[in-house]
Design a protein around this motif. Structure first.
Motif, mmCIF file in Angstrom:
data_model
loop_
_atom_site.group_PDB
_atom_site.id
_atom_site.type_symbol
_atom_site.label_atom_id
_atom_site.label_comp_id
_atom_site.label_asym_id
_atom_site.label_seq_id
_atom_site.Cartn_x
_atom_site.Cartn_y
_atom_site.Cartn_z
ATOM 1 N N TYR A 109 0.841 -1.207 0.000
ATOM 2 C CA TYR A 109 0.000 0.000 0.000
ATOM 3 C C TYR A 109 0.874 1.254 0.000
ATOM 4 O O TYR A 109 0.655 2.174 -0.802
ATOM 5 N N VAL A 110 1.866 1.304 0.886
ATOM 6 C CA VAL A 110 2.739 2.480 0.974
ATOM 7 C C VAL A 110 3.513 2.677 -0.326
ATOM 8 O O VAL A 110 3.611 3.794 -0.850
ATOM 9 N N LEU A 111 4.061 1.607 -0.869
ATOM 10 C CA LEU A 111 4.811 1.713 -2.121
ATOM 11 C C LEU A 111 3.917 2.151 -3.271
ATOM 12 O O LEU A 111 4.339 2.900 -4.164
ATOM 13 N N SER A 112 2.663 1.720 -3.255
ATOM 14 C CA SER A 112 1.741 2.089 -4.338
ATOM 15 C C SER A 112 1.439 3.581 -4.328
ATOM 16 O O SER A 112 1.170 4.174 -5.379
ATOM 17 N N LYS A 113 1.471 4.211 -3.150
ATOM 18 C CA LYS A 113 1.223 5.648 -3.076
ATOM 19 C C LYS A 113 2.357 6.447 -3.694
ATOM 20 O O LYS A 113 2.170 7.595 -4.083
ATOM 21 N N LEU A 114 3.513 5.825 -3.794
ATOM 22 C CA LEU A 114 4.660 6.489 -4.413
ATOM 23 C C LEU A 114 4.817 6.116 -5.875
ATOM 24 O O LEU A 114 5.137 6.968 -6.711
ATOM 25 N N PHE A 115 4.571 4.828 -6.202
ATOM 26 C CA PHE A 115 4.900 4.334 -7.541
ATOM 27 C C PHE A 115 3.685 4.009 -8.420
ATOM 28 O O PHE A 115 3.853 3.769 -9.612
ATOM 29 N N GLY A 116 2.488 3.978 -7.863
ATOM 30 C CA GLY A 116 1.315 3.712 -8.692
ATOM 31 C C GLY A 116 0.553 2.465 -8.271
ATOM 32 O O GLY A 116 1.019 1.662 -7.462
ATOM 33 N N LYS A 117 -0.620 2.303 -8.824
ATOM 34 C CA LYS A 117 -1.514 1.208 -8.461
ATOM 35 C C LYS A 117 -0.886 -0.150 -8.767
ATOM 36 O O LYS A 117 -0.346 -0.368 -9.844
ATOM 37 N N PRO A 118 -0.965 -1.097 -7.825
ATOM 38 C CA PRO A 118 -0.374 -2.428 -8.056
ATOM 39 C C PRO A 118 -1.272 -3.304 -8.931
ATOM 40 O O PRO A 118 -2.494 -3.213 -8.871
ATOM 41 N N SER A 119 -0.624 -4.145 -9.724
ATOM 42 C CA SER A 119 -1.369 -5.069 -10.585
ATOM 43 C C SER A 119 -0.440 -6.210 -10.999
ATOM 44 O O SER A 119 0.743 -6.230 -10.641
ATOM 45 N N GLN A 120 -0.985 -7.150 -11.745
ATOM 46 C CA GLN A 120 -0.222 -8.260 -12.342
ATOM 47 C C GLN A 120 0.666 -8.964 -11.305
ATOM 48 O O GLN A 120 1.875 -9.097 -11.465
ATOM 49 N N THR A 121 0.038 -9.383 -10.230
ATOM 50 C CA THR A 121 0.779 -9.962 -9.109
ATOM 51 C C THR A 121 1.005 -11.458 -9.281
ATOM 52 O O THR A 121 0.118 -12.186 -9.707
ATOM 53 N N HIS A 122 2.202 -11.888 -8.924
ATOM 54 C CA HIS A 122 2.514 -13.316 -8.864
ATOM 55 C C HIS A 122 3.180 -13.585 -7.530
ATOM 56 O O HIS A 122 4.152 -12.915 -7.154
ATOM 57 N N VAL A 123 2.646 -14.541 -6.764
ATOM 58 C CA VAL A 123 3.133 -14.821 -5.412
ATOM 59 C C VAL A 123 3.727 -16.224 -5.347
ATOM 60 O O VAL A 123 3.119 -17.189 -5.828
ATOM 61 N N LYS A 124 4.909 -16.326 -4.743
ATOM 62 C CA LYS A 124 5.531 -17.625 -4.498
ATOM 63 C C LYS A 124 5.866 -17.743 -3.014
ATOM 64 O O LYS A 124 6.366 -16.793 -2.410
ATOM 65 N N ILE A 125 5.574 -18.890 -2.440
ATOM 66 C CA ILE A 125 5.883 -19.145 -1.030
ATOM 67 C C ILE A 125 6.718 -20.409 -0.938
ATOM 68 O O ILE A 125 6.374 -21.432 -1.549
ATOM 69 N N ARG A 126 7.777 -20.344 -0.185
ATOM 70 C CA ARG A 126 8.590 -21.537 0.027
ATOM 71 C C ARG A 126 9.163 -21.492 1.437
ATOM 72 O O ARG A 126 9.164 -20.439 2.095
ATOM 73 N N GLU A 127 9.651 -22.622 1.898
ATOM 74 C CA GLU A 127 10.245 -22.708 3.229
ATOM 75 C C GLU A 127 11.722 -23.003 3.090
ATOM 76 O O GLU A 127 12.123 -23.948 2.401
ATOM 77 N N ILE A 128 12.531 -22.167 3.736
ATOM 78 C CA ILE A 128 13.982 -22.326 3.707
ATOM 79 C C ILE A 128 14.474 -22.401 5.139
ATOM 80 O O ILE A 128 14.332 -21.440 5.902
ATOM 81 N N GLU A 129 15.029 -23.542 5.504
ATOM 82 C CA GLU A 129 15.553 -23.736 6.861
ATOM 83 C C GLU A 129 14.521 -23.336 7.904
ATOM 84 O O GLU A 129 14.794 -22.592 8.850
ATOM 85 N N ARG A 130 13.311 -23.840 7.715
ATOM 86 C CA ARG A 130 12.184 -23.628 8.637
ATOM 87 C C ARG A 130 11.728 -22.176 8.716
ATOM 88 O O ARG A 130 11.046 -21.767 9.654
ATOM 89 N N LYS A 131 12.092 -21.376 7.741
ATOM 90 C CA LYS A 131 11.636 -19.995 7.677
ATOM 91 C C LYS A 131 10.769 -19.811 6.437
ATOM 92 O O LYS A 131 11.138 -20.244 5.341
ATOM 93 N N ALA A 132 9.604 -19.205 6.614
ATOM 94 C CA ALA A 132 8.737 -18.929 5.471
ATOM 95 C C ALA A 132 9.335 -17.788 4.659
ATOM 96 O O ALA A 132 9.786 -16.777 5.203
ATOM 97 N N HIS A 133 9.347 -17.979 3.349
ATOM 98 C CA HIS A 133 9.920 -16.989 2.441
ATOM 99 C C HIS A 133 8.874 -16.692 1.369
ATOM 100 O O HIS A 133 8.495 -17.579 0.609
ATOM 101 N N ILE A 134 8.413 -15.453 1.334
ATOM 102 C CA ILE A 134 7.363 -15.047 0.399
ATOM 103 C C ILE A 134 7.957 -14.088 -0.621
ATOM 104 O O ILE A 134 8.626 -13.111 -0.260
ATOM 105 N N ILE A 135 7.725 -14.378 -1.884
ATOM 106 C CA ILE A 135 8.196 -13.519 -2.974
ATOM 107 C C ILE A 135 6.987 -13.034 -3.764
ATOM 108 O O ILE A 135 6.144 -13.834 -4.177
ATOM 109 N N VAL A 136 6.899 -11.737 -3.946
ATOM 110 C CA VAL A 136 5.798 -11.141 -4.703
ATOM 111 C C VAL A 136 6.387 -10.374 -5.880
ATOM 112 O O VAL A 136 7.206 -9.469 -5.703
#
Length: 223
Positions: A109-136
């Motif tokens: 939300y904060v980044l969108s106020k500076l750079f524009g409306k968000p769209s075309q999202t792709h989300v990946k979630i994986r676990e690395i050494e028992r830590k959740a890692h989210i990539i958007v």
């Protein structure tokens, strides 16, 4: 009218706050005529004559009038906004947060106020050494491609980069810590009470719809 801010008081930089304020409020009555900002970890009933500010994570607090977003509070991000200004924006944004709590919706939300409306999202979630890692992966506005990451656990850390034909802006909170060991100082990731009250947004149905739209872009997999 007094203000009441719910915040993590360990992150509040009282020494650099200009407005009159009190940190760590007990349950003594609040003077409804005081021009004072009260800051505490939790809110208690103190009458109706005050403005309540809450972090985005508890946006639905029934009595809250204003909400603030963690990323917008930091001095480095104010510097980013000034550097980017109103110029035409194009290029690549990379943002990475490490910590115990995901703030993805608020960060986007904060980044969108500076750079524009968000769209075309792709989300990946994986676990690395028992830590959740989210990539958007997403697009801001018409010309900004963004790579946003969140990793659970470890010491809190923020990394930001904006690369455009006009400039490159970089920030890494770990590189800004003034003393060692790095686990003992939080200065780059602290903020003032002034920053909270100045950047907070009034809670409206329109704001809630914007945040819900971001949640939907993320597929409902993160909060």
């Amino acid at each position: 009218m007094p203000k009441f801010v719910i915040a993590n008081i360990d992150k509040v930089n009282s020494a650099q706050t200009f407005q009159p304020h009190r940190i760590g409020v007990d349950e003594t009555p609040i003077d409804p005529n005081a021009e004072l900002t009260y800051v505490a970890q939790v809110f208690f009933s103190a009458g109706d004559e005050l403005d309540l500010y809450v972090p985005a994570e508890i946006l639905n607090e029934a009595r809250a009038k204003y909400v603030y977003f963690d990323l917008a509070l930091y001095p480095f991000f104010a510097g980013v906004k000034n550097a980017v200004g109103d110029q035409e924006k194009s290029g690549v944004v990379r943002f990475r947060r490490t910590g115990l709590e995901s703030k993805l919706v608020g960060d986007i939300y904060v980044l969108s106020k500076l750079f524009g409306k968000p769209s075309q999202t792709h989300v990946k979630i994986r676990e690395i050494e028992r830590k959740a890692h989210i990539i958007v992966l997403l697009k801001f506005g018409q010309s900004i491609m963004a790579h946003i990451e969140f990793t659970t656990g470890g010491n809190e850390r923020l990394e930001f980069e904006y690369s455009s034909p006009q400039q490159i802006i970089e920030f890494d909170s770990d590189e800004m810590r003034p003393v060692l060991p790095t686990t003992k100082t939080k200065l780059p990731l602290m903020y003032t009470v002034d920053a909270i009250t100045e950047t907070a947004v009034e809670i409206t149905d329109e704001l809630k719809q914007e945040l819900q739209a971001i949640e939907q872009l993320l597929g409902g997999v993160v909060i």
